[in-house]
Write a protein that holds these residues in place. Sequence first.
Motif, PDB file in Angstrom:
ATOM      1  N   ASN A 318     -26.842  84.382 -17.472  1.00 24.32           N
ATOM      2  CA  ASN A 318     -27.164  84.895 -18.796  1.00 24.32           C
ATOM      3  C   ASN A 318     -26.493  86.236 -19.082  1.00 24.32           C
ATOM      4  O   ASN A 318     -27.061  87.104 -19.736  1.00 24.32           O
ATOM      5  N   ARG A 319     -25.258  86.424 -18.530  1.00 29.32           N
ATOM      6  CA  ARG A 319     -24.561  87.688 -18.722  1.00 29.32           C
ATOM      7  C   ARG A 319     -23.112  87.419 -19.080  1.00 29.32           C
ATOM      8  O   ARG A 319     -22.548  86.405 -18.676  1.00 29.32           O
ATOM      9  N   PRO A 320     -22.478  88.352 -19.831  1.00 31.94           N
ATOM     10  CA  PRO A 320     -21.055  88.147 -20.114  1.00 31.94           C
ATOM     11  C   PRO A 320     -20.240  88.164 -18.825  1.00 31.94           C
ATOM     12  O   PRO A 320     -20.572  88.907 -17.894  1.00 31.94           O
ATOM     13  N   SER A 321     -19.152  87.365 -18.755  1.00 37.44           N
ATOM     14  CA  SER A 321     -18.291  87.378 -17.569  1.00 37.44           C
ATOM     15  C   SER A 321     -17.554  88.698 -17.451  1.00 37.44           C
ATOM     16  O   SER A 321     -17.286  89.173 -16.351  1.00 37.44           O
ATOM     17  N   VAL A 322     -17.159  89.265 -18.586  1.00 35.30           N
ATOM     18  CA  VAL A 322     -16.592  90.619 -18.574  1.00 35.30           C
ATOM     19  C   VAL A 322     -17.376  91.457 -19.571  1.00 35.30           C
ATOM     20  O   VAL A 322     -17.848  90.954 -20.592  1.00 35.30           O
ATOM     21  N   SER A 323     -17.518  92.752 -19.264  1.00 34.36           N
ATOM     22  CA  SER A 323     -18.415  93.578 -20.075  1.00 34.36           C
ATOM     23  C   SER A 323     -17.776  93.998 -21.400  1.00 34.36           C
ATOM     24  O   SER A 323     -18.465  94.271 -22.363  1.00 34.36           O
ATOM     25  N   ARG A 324     -16.431  94.045 -21.457  1.00 38.03           N
ATOM     26  CA  ARG A 324     -15.824  94.504 -22.710  1.00 38.03           C
ATOM     27  C   ARG A 324     -15.826  93.376 -23.745  1.00 38.03           C
ATOM     28  O   ARG A 324     -15.778  92.197 -23.406  1.00 38.03           O
ATOM     29  N   HIS A 325     -15.840  93.788 -25.025  1.00 36.70           N
ATOM     30  CA  HIS A 325     -15.786  92.816 -26.106  1.00 36.70           C
ATOM     31  C   HIS A 325     -14.347  92.384 -26.347  1.00 36.70           C
ATOM     32  O   HIS A 325     -13.400  93.103 -25.996  1.00 36.70           O
ATOM     33  N   MET A 326     -14.204  91.239 -26.995  1.00 34.42           N
ATOM     34  CA  MET A 326     -12.866  90.721 -27.316  1.00 34.42           C
ATOM     35  C   MET A 326     -12.082  91.739 -28.143  1.00 34.42           C
ATOM     36  O   MET A 326     -10.854  91.816 -28.068  1.00 34.42           O
ATOM     37  N   SER A 327     -12.774  92.551 -28.937  1.00 36.42           N
ATOM     38  CA  SER A 327     -12.100  93.502 -29.825  1.00 36.42           C
ATOM     39  C   SER A 327     -11.355  94.595 -29.062  1.00 36.42           C
ATOM     40  O   SER A 327     -10.499  95.273 -29.620  1.00 36.42           O
ATOM     41  N   VAL A 328     -11.668  94.782 -27.769  1.00 35.62           N
ATOM     42  CA  VAL A 328     -10.967  95.795 -26.982  1.00 35.62           C
ATOM     43  C   VAL A 328      -9.565  95.303 -26.616  1.00 35.62           C
ATOM     44  O   VAL A 328      -8.581  96.041 -26.691  1.00 35.62           O
ATOM     45  N   THR A 329      -9.490  94.013 -26.244  1.00 30.37           N
ATOM     46  CA  THR A 329      -8.195  93.471 -25.817  1.00 30.37           C
ATOM     47  C   THR A 329      -7.606  92.503 -26.833  1.00 30.37           C
ATOM     48  O   THR A 329      -6.459  92.088 -26.680  1.00 30.37           O
ATOM     49  N   GLY A 330      -8.370  92.126 -27.839  1.00 26.37           N
ATOM     50  CA  GLY A 330      -7.798  91.395 -28.960  1.00 26.37           C
ATOM     51  C   GLY A 330      -7.601  89.907 -28.782  1.00 26.37           C
ATOM     52  O   GLY A 330      -7.012  89.255 -29.627  1.00 26.37           O
TER      53      GLY A 330
END
Length: 331
Positions: A318-330
Amino acid sequence: MDMIDPFGRSISYLRVSVTDRCDFRCTYCMAEDMAFLPKKDLLSLEELDRLCTVFVEKGVKKLRLTGGEPLVRKNVMHLIRQLSRHIDSGALEELTLTTNGSQLSRFAQELADCGVKRINVSLDTLDPDKFHAITRWGHLAKVMEGIDAAQAAGLHIKINAVALKDFNDTEIPEILRWANGRGMDLTVIETMPMGEIDADRTDQYLPLSLLRANLERQFTLTDIPFKTGGPARYVDVAETGGKLGFITPMTHNFCESCNRVRLTCTGTLYMCLGQEDAADLRAPLRASEGNELLSNAIDEAIGRKPKGHDFIIDRRTNRPSVSRHMSVTGG
Ligand code: SAM
């Protein structure tokens, strides 16, 4: 000079998130009260140009500007105009961007003048109310104006739609007919577990194998080897005469053919969309006027490019695989 990673993959495609800020708040992408990267950490447009230029010198042939929303970065057209010299010189084969379309009516002609030939426009529904609901802040009419302006300027458009369960799954046939009917290819994308959002991703996740099976009840889909340099696998659609692409990071990962790395607006290089490991390029960029330190830091980072990602969406994880959002890397 070419950049080759430890698995023999040649890195020829750089995606640059020129800002992590956006004028939309798509529910699967961001939380409504997003914390953005501090403005003081942002690279200047000149620094972004210098970084991109070093990558072009090191063998990058395709450059995609993304975000956040690339067209909301102040003076972004200045950067695009600067970068277009690499198209003119033949060093770069393609300069392109991914946009939500909200600012396209203003910038379409100028983009075409800068040698941009194709763009991706993200659009998940053709229903104005649903559009406003999924983007929280967006207006469909404005995006449609942008698409009209881009086509009038001669830009080829690919529509990207994230496939979302109980949101647009039944609407994809209509979006496909509309896009292909206007001479635009459509690519559908599986939602990826990146960053905390306000919703449960398990409720949104739609495997594209299911979507494809449903589409095949109405359309004749034939696999074709067509490629645009990205991860989509394409089919011809007999009924529309157009193309449909599938991007399936969850059900069929495409890492074996990965040719990409991603740079953020603060100069962090991510070697994989689905891993946390990153290299800071801002320090070597600022440490000297020459590019040797920077070039060495890039080589060192490419030498750490991982084999692939391991995204998981299920109720237990129940957790994101990576903590950053898509908007950081696009993306
Ligand atoms: N603002 C631009 C746009 O809307 O295209 C560029 C940035 S946006 C982050 C790039 C693409 O990523 C969009 O097509 C968006 O729908 C998609 N996206 C965002 N979050 C995603 C996620 N968690 N899984 C899959 N795609 C996602």
